[in-house]
Design an enzyme around this catalytic site. Structure first.
Site, PDB file in Angstrom:
ATOM      1  N   GLU A 194     -14.250 -11.834  -5.839  1.00 25.95           N
ATOM      2  CA  GLU A 194     -15.220 -11.191  -4.882  1.00 25.95           C
ATOM      3  C   GLU A 194     -16.491 -10.799  -5.874  1.00 25.95           C
ATOM      4  O   GLU A 194     -16.197 -10.436  -7.060  1.00 25.95           O
ATOM      5  CB  GLU A 194     -14.384  -9.849  -4.339  1.00 25.95           C
ATOM      6  CG  GLU A 194     -15.470  -8.926  -3.672  1.00 25.95           C
ATOM      7  CD  GLU A 194     -14.730  -7.924  -2.738  1.00 25.95           C
ATOM      8  OE1 GLU A 194     -13.623  -7.580  -3.006  1.00 25.95           O
ATOM      9  OE2 GLU A 194     -15.277  -7.175  -2.108  1.00 25.95           O
ATOM     10  N   ASN A 243     -14.422  -6.680   0.789  1.00 28.77           N
ATOM     11  CA  ASN A 243     -15.340  -5.684   1.369  1.00 28.77           C
ATOM     12  C   ASN A 243     -16.625  -6.419   1.211  1.00 28.77           C
ATOM     13  O   ASN A 243     -17.334  -6.249   2.210  1.00 28.77           O
ATOM     14  CB  ASN A 243     -15.092  -4.353   0.996  1.00 28.77           C
ATOM     15  CG  ASN A 243     -13.669  -3.803   1.031  1.00 28.77           C
ATOM     16  OD1 ASN A 243     -12.984  -4.287   2.082  1.00 28.77           O
ATOM     17  ND2 ASN A 243     -13.395  -2.871   0.338  1.00 28.77           N
ATOM     18  N   ASN A 264     -13.012  -9.588   7.104  1.00 25.65           N
ATOM     19  CA  ASN A 264     -11.991  -9.028   5.842  1.00 25.65           C
ATOM     20  C   ASN A 264     -11.887  -7.567   6.255  1.00 25.65           C
ATOM     21  O   ASN A 264     -12.599  -6.788   6.627  1.00 25.65           O
ATOM     22  CB  ASN A 264     -12.629  -9.030   4.414  1.00 25.65           C
ATOM     23  CG  ASN A 264     -11.865  -8.286   3.553  1.00 25.65           C
ATOM     24  OD1 ASN A 264     -11.065  -8.758   3.157  1.00 25.65           O
ATOM     25  ND2 ASN A 264     -12.430  -6.907   3.340  1.00 25.65           N
ATOM     26  N   GLU A 265     -10.282  -7.267   6.400  1.00 26.31           N
ATOM     27  CA  GLU A 265      -9.994  -5.938   6.677  1.00 26.31           C
ATOM     28  C   GLU A 265     -10.739  -5.228   7.723  1.00 26.31           C
ATOM     29  O   GLU A 265     -11.400  -4.080   7.454  1.00 26.31           O
ATOM     30  CB  GLU A 265     -10.007  -5.225   5.247  1.00 26.31           C
ATOM     31  CG  GLU A 265      -9.010  -5.722   4.316  1.00 26.31           C
ATOM     32  CD  GLU A 265      -8.592  -4.874   3.128  1.00 26.31           C
ATOM     33  OE1 GLU A 265      -9.509  -3.699   3.005  1.00 26.31           O
ATOM     34  OE2 GLU A 265      -7.859  -5.016   2.442  1.00 26.31           O
ATOM     35  N   TYR A 298      -1.094  -3.676  -1.867  1.00 23.72           N
ATOM     36  CA  TYR A 298      -0.991  -3.419  -3.203  1.00 23.72           C
ATOM     37  C   TYR A 298      -0.224  -2.264  -3.560  1.00 23.72           C
ATOM     38  O   TYR A 298       0.171  -1.476  -2.631  1.00 23.72           O
ATOM     39  CB  TYR A 298      -2.650  -3.002  -3.397  1.00 23.72           C
ATOM     40  CG  TYR A 298      -3.581  -3.999  -3.318  1.00 23.72           C
ATOM     41  CD1 TYR A 298      -4.048  -5.033  -4.397  1.00 23.72           C
ATOM     42  CD2 TYR A 298      -4.422  -3.851  -2.211  1.00 23.72           C
ATOM     43  CE1 TYR A 298      -4.920  -5.607  -4.343  1.00 23.72           C
ATOM     44  CE2 TYR A 298      -5.568  -4.912  -2.012  1.00 23.72           C
ATOM     45  CZ  TYR A 298      -5.874  -5.629  -3.062  1.00 23.72           C
ATOM     46  OH  TYR A 298      -6.926  -6.624  -2.919  1.00 23.72           O
ATOM     47  N   GLU A 320      -4.740 -11.149  -0.144  1.00 20.95           N
ATOM     48  CA  GLU A 320      -4.764  -9.819  -0.989  1.00 20.95           C
ATOM     49  C   GLU A 320      -3.360  -9.277  -1.483  1.00 20.95           C
ATOM     50  O   GLU A 320      -2.993  -8.795  -0.481  1.00 20.95           O
ATOM     51  CB  GLU A 320      -5.670  -8.895  -0.700  1.00 20.95           C
ATOM     52  CG  GLU A 320      -7.223  -9.333  -0.645  1.00 20.95           C
ATOM     53  CD  GLU A 320      -8.091  -8.149  -0.457  1.00 20.95           C
ATOM     54  OE1 GLU A 320      -7.671  -7.178  -0.922  1.00 20.95           O
ATOM     55  OE2 GLU A 320      -9.241  -8.517   0.203  1.00 20.95           O
ATOM     56  N   GLN A 372      -7.167  -9.575  -7.948  1.00 22.81           N
ATOM     57  CA  GLN A 372      -8.295 -10.626  -8.085  1.00 22.81           C
ATOM     58  C   GLN A 372      -7.931 -11.432  -9.211  1.00 22.81           C
ATOM     59  O   GLN A 372      -6.805 -11.300 -10.008  1.00 22.81           O
ATOM     60  CB  GLN A 372      -9.551 -10.325  -7.942  1.00 22.81           C
ATOM     61  CG  GLN A 372      -9.727  -9.145  -6.712  1.00 22.81           C
ATOM     62  CD  GLN A 372     -11.286  -9.061  -6.423  1.00 22.81           C
ATOM     63  OE1 GLN A 372     -12.227  -9.465  -7.005  1.00 22.81           O
ATOM     64  NE2 GLN A 372     -11.490  -8.135  -5.255  1.00 22.81           N
TER      65      GLN A 372
HETATM   66  O1  AHR Z   1      -9.602  -6.363  -3.909  1.00 25.75           O
HETATM   67  C1  AHR Z   1     -10.497  -5.251  -3.630  1.00 25.75           C
HETATM   68  C2  AHR Z   1     -10.584  -4.768  -2.340  1.00 25.75           C
HETATM   69  O2  AHR Z   1      -9.331  -4.550  -1.678  1.00 25.75           O
HETATM   70  C3  AHR Z   1     -11.137  -5.596  -1.559  1.00 25.75           C
HETATM   71  O3  AHR Z   1     -12.437  -5.771  -1.443  1.00 25.75           O
HETATM   72  C4  AHR Z   1     -10.592  -5.423  -0.068  1.00 25.75           C
HETATM   73  O4  AHR Z   1     -10.606  -6.222   0.961  1.00 25.75           O
HETATM   74  C5  AHR Z   1      -9.523  -4.604  -0.602  1.00 25.75           C
HETATM   75  O5  AHR Z   1      -9.678  -3.366   0.253  1.00 25.75           O
END
Ligand code: AHR
Length: 506
Positions: free
Chosen positions: A28, A73, A173-174, A245, A293, A349
C-alpha cells in the site's frame, strides 16, 4: 514420556487444489512500503529505475504469486490519474487516509513494472470511497484495453504499448469502516459495487472482482454487512474479501497462539453467508473468498502520522518475534485447510509496514521472523491439500476451548513427487511426537525437516542482529519411515516443515 499426536496423510483424502494465490501479499502507499521500501532512487542497491534490488531479491525468494495494490485505506482517496504520465508533471497531494503527502512518484505503470520484476501478478483496487463507476471503468480501459480508445492510447503514450492485463480487482477497501474515506452503508456499497463491477466487466469481460466484506469479524455490522451487500452484487462479483489481524497485547501467549481457531471460524462463517445468498438467489455460482489482508499487527495507538503531511514517514514498522511467527504459521496452515474456498490471501503487508521484510532508508535489509513460515508455505505448499486426520492433546485458553497443541496439514505436490507436512507445536514447554501415517503413499523418504524455534518466545531479528531467529535443518537421521509411519519430533514452540519424497505410490 513425550506428549504424542497423530496425523493421517492419505493421498485419497483430497480437500482441494491449492490456488497458489493464497500466498499473496500486499503493498500500500503507506509508511515506507513504497518509498524507502520497494522504491528508493539513489540507494546503492537501487537499479536505474529506483527499485531496490535487495528488496526485489527477498520478494523473489518468497515466490509471491499476487500482490494487492495500491491500498488499503489509501485507495479510497486515490486519483489514479495522478500516478501516471511523466514523473516530473505529477502532482504532490495531501493523502487523507494516513495524513501524509503523496508524491505520486510511483503509480500504476511503475508498480506493474516492479511486480513483473518480482515475478508477481498485480491485484488492483479501485477507489469506491471518493470515486465510483466512471474512474473505475477508465482505469480498466487504461490498464487492459489494447488501444484505439482515449485511455488505452494514453497508456501507450505513457510508454506502455502492451496492456497490463490485470485480471483481479478489489471493489474498494473496507467500505464498512468509519475510518474509511467515503465509508458506506451496506446498501450504499452493495449498489455501488454492483454497478461498478457490471461496468468494469463490460470494458474487460475477463476480470475477476472482489467485493468488500467486513473489515473484521469484530465489526458491529459483521455478517449483516456481508449478507446485505452480497444480496445486491452477488451476480457481478466473484470473491468476497475478509480482513483479519491478531495481536498479543494481553501478553497471553497460549491464547494468542490459538487465534488461528478464530480465523478458522471466521472463514467458515463468511462461507456460510455466501452460501445463504447463493441459496436465496438459486444461483449456480459459488462465491470464493479472498482473505486479502491478514497478519499479526502489534502497533498500538493512532494509525496516522503524528506530525501531519510528511512524505513516507515510518508507520507500523512492527518487529516480529518467535510467537508472532508461530501465529503466522498457524494462520497459513488454516488457510491451506480452507483451500476449497479461500482462493486468494494476502499477507499484509510485504515491506516495512507490518511486514516480513524490513529496510532502512539508505541502509540494509533484514528479514523478520514471519518471513520464514511465509517462505516455506509459498515454496512447499503448492499442490493438493489433503484432509488432515489429526489427533492432538488439547488445552483451554481464555477465549478458546480444546485448542490442539499441534496444528498441522499436508500438501501433496504430485508433479514434484513430494508431500510436505506443515506443523506448529503450540506447547510452550514440551516437545511433541507427531506420529504420521503415510501408508497410502507407499515408499517415501524424508528430504528435510526445517524448524523455526528459539528459547525466547520474544526473540526477534533486527538490523543489528538479523539472524537471531532463523530456521535450521533438523537432523533427519532419526526420521525413518517405517512401514509408512514416521515419528516426527516437534520441539516446543516451533514451526516445522517436513518434506518427503514419494518414491513409489502404494
Ligand atoms: O494494512 C493496513 C491497513 O489495515 C489497510 O490500509 C486497511 O485496509 C486496514 O485497516
Amino acid at each position: 514420556m513425550a506428549l504424542k499426536a497423530s496425523l493421517i496423510v492419505d493421498k485419497d483424502f483430497v480437500l482441494a487444489e491449492v490456488d497458489k494465490r493464497i500466498y499473496g501479499s500486499f503493498i500500500e502507499h503507506l509508511g515506507r512500503a513504497v518509498y524507502g521500501g520497494i522504491y528508493e532512487p539513489g540507494h546503492t542497491a537501487a537499479d536505474e529505475n529506483g527499485y531496490r534490488l535487495d528488496v526485489l531479491d527477498a520478494v523473489r525468494r518468497l515466490n509471491v504469486p499476487i500482490i494487492r495494490y495500491p491500498g488499503g485505506n489509501f485507495v479510497s482517496g486515490y486519483n489514479w490519474e495522478d500516478g501516471v504520465g511523466p514523473r516530473e508533471e505529477r502532482k504532490q497531494k495531501l493523502e487523507l487516509a494516513w495524513w501524509t503527502t503523496e508524491t505520486n512518484q510511483m503509480g500504476t505503470n511503475e508498480f506493474a513494472d516492479w511486480a513483473r520484476l518480482a515475478g508477481s501478478e498485480v491485484m488492483m483496487a479501485v477507489n469506491l470511497g471518493t470515486r465510483g463507476v466512471d474512474a473505475a471503468r477508465n482505469l480498466v480501459e487504461y490498464c487492459n484495453h489494447p488501444g484505439s480508445s482515449y485511455w488505452s492510447d494514453l497508456r501507450i503514450a505513457h510508454g506502455y504499448q502492451q496492456p497490463h492485463g490485470f485480471k483481479t480487482w478489489c471493489l474498494g477497501n473496507e467500505m464498512d469502516g468509519p475510518w474509511q474515506i467515503g465509508a458506506k452503508t451496506a446498501v450504499e456499497y452493495g449498489r455501488l459495487a454492483n454497478e461498478t463491477a457490471k461496468v468494469m466487466k463490460w470494458v474487460d469481460p475477463n476480470l475477476e472482482l472482489v467485493a468488500c466484506g467486513s473489515s473484521g469479524s469484530s465489526m458491529d455490522t459483521f455478517a449483516e454487512w456481508e449478507a446485505t451487500t452480497l444480496d445486491l452484487c452477488y451476480d457481478n462479483v466473484d470473491l468476497l474479501s475478509l480482513h483479519m489481524y491478531y495481536n498479543n497485547h494481553e501478553g497471553d501467549t497460549p491464547n494468542f497462539l490459538a487465534r488461528s481457531l478464530d480465523l478458522d471460524r471466521f472463514i467458515g462463517s463468511v462461507a456460510s453467508i455466501c452460501d445463504y445468498i447463493q441459496a436465496k438467489k438459486k444461483s449456480k455460482k459459488k462465491l470464493h473468498l479472498s482473505m486479502d489482508e491478514w497478519n499479526v499487527w502489534k502497533t498500538q495507538g493512532s494509525s496516522r502520522a503524528e506530525q501531519r503531511w510528511q512524505v513516507a514517514p515510518p508507520e507500523f514498522e512492527d518487529v516480529y518475534n518467535l510467537e508472532d511467527a508461530l501465529v503466522v504459521g498457524c494462520c497459513l496452515i488454516t488457510l491451506m485447510k480452507h483451500a476449497d474456498r479461500v482462493k486468494i490471501a494476502c499477507l499484509a503487508q510485504l515491506v516495512n509496514v507490518i511486514a516480513p521484510i524490513s529496510t532502512e532508508n539508505g541502509g540494509p535489509l533484514w528479514l523478520q521472523t514471519t518471513y520464514y513460515p511465509y517462505l516455506h508455505a509459498s515454496l512447499y505448499g503448492r499442490g493438493t491439500v489433503l484432509h488432515p486426520i489429526l489427533h492432538s492433546p488439547k488445552y483451554d485458553s481464555k477465549d478458546f476451548s480444546d485448542v490442539p497443541y499441534v496444528e498441522a496439514v499436508a500438501v501433496y505436490n504430485e508433479e514434484a513427487g513430494e508431500v510436505t507436512v506443515f506443523a506448529v507445536n503450540r506447547h510452550l514447554t514440551e516437545a511433541l511426537e507427531l506420529q504420521t501415517d503415510l501408508r497410502s503413499f507407499g515408499s517415501v523418504q524424508v528430504i528435510e525437516h526445517h524448524v523455526l524455534t528459539h528459547d525466547d518466545l520474544r526473540a526477534c531479528n533486527t538490523k543489528e542482529a538479523p539472524n537471531t531467529v532463523k530456521p535450521h535443518l533438523q537432523s533427519t537421521e532419526e526420521l525413518q519411515v517405517d512401514g509408512g509411519r514416521l515419528e516426527i519430533r516437534l520441539p516446543k514452540a516451533s514451526w516445522n516443515v517436513i518434506r518427503l519424497k514419494v518414491k513409489t505410490i502404494g
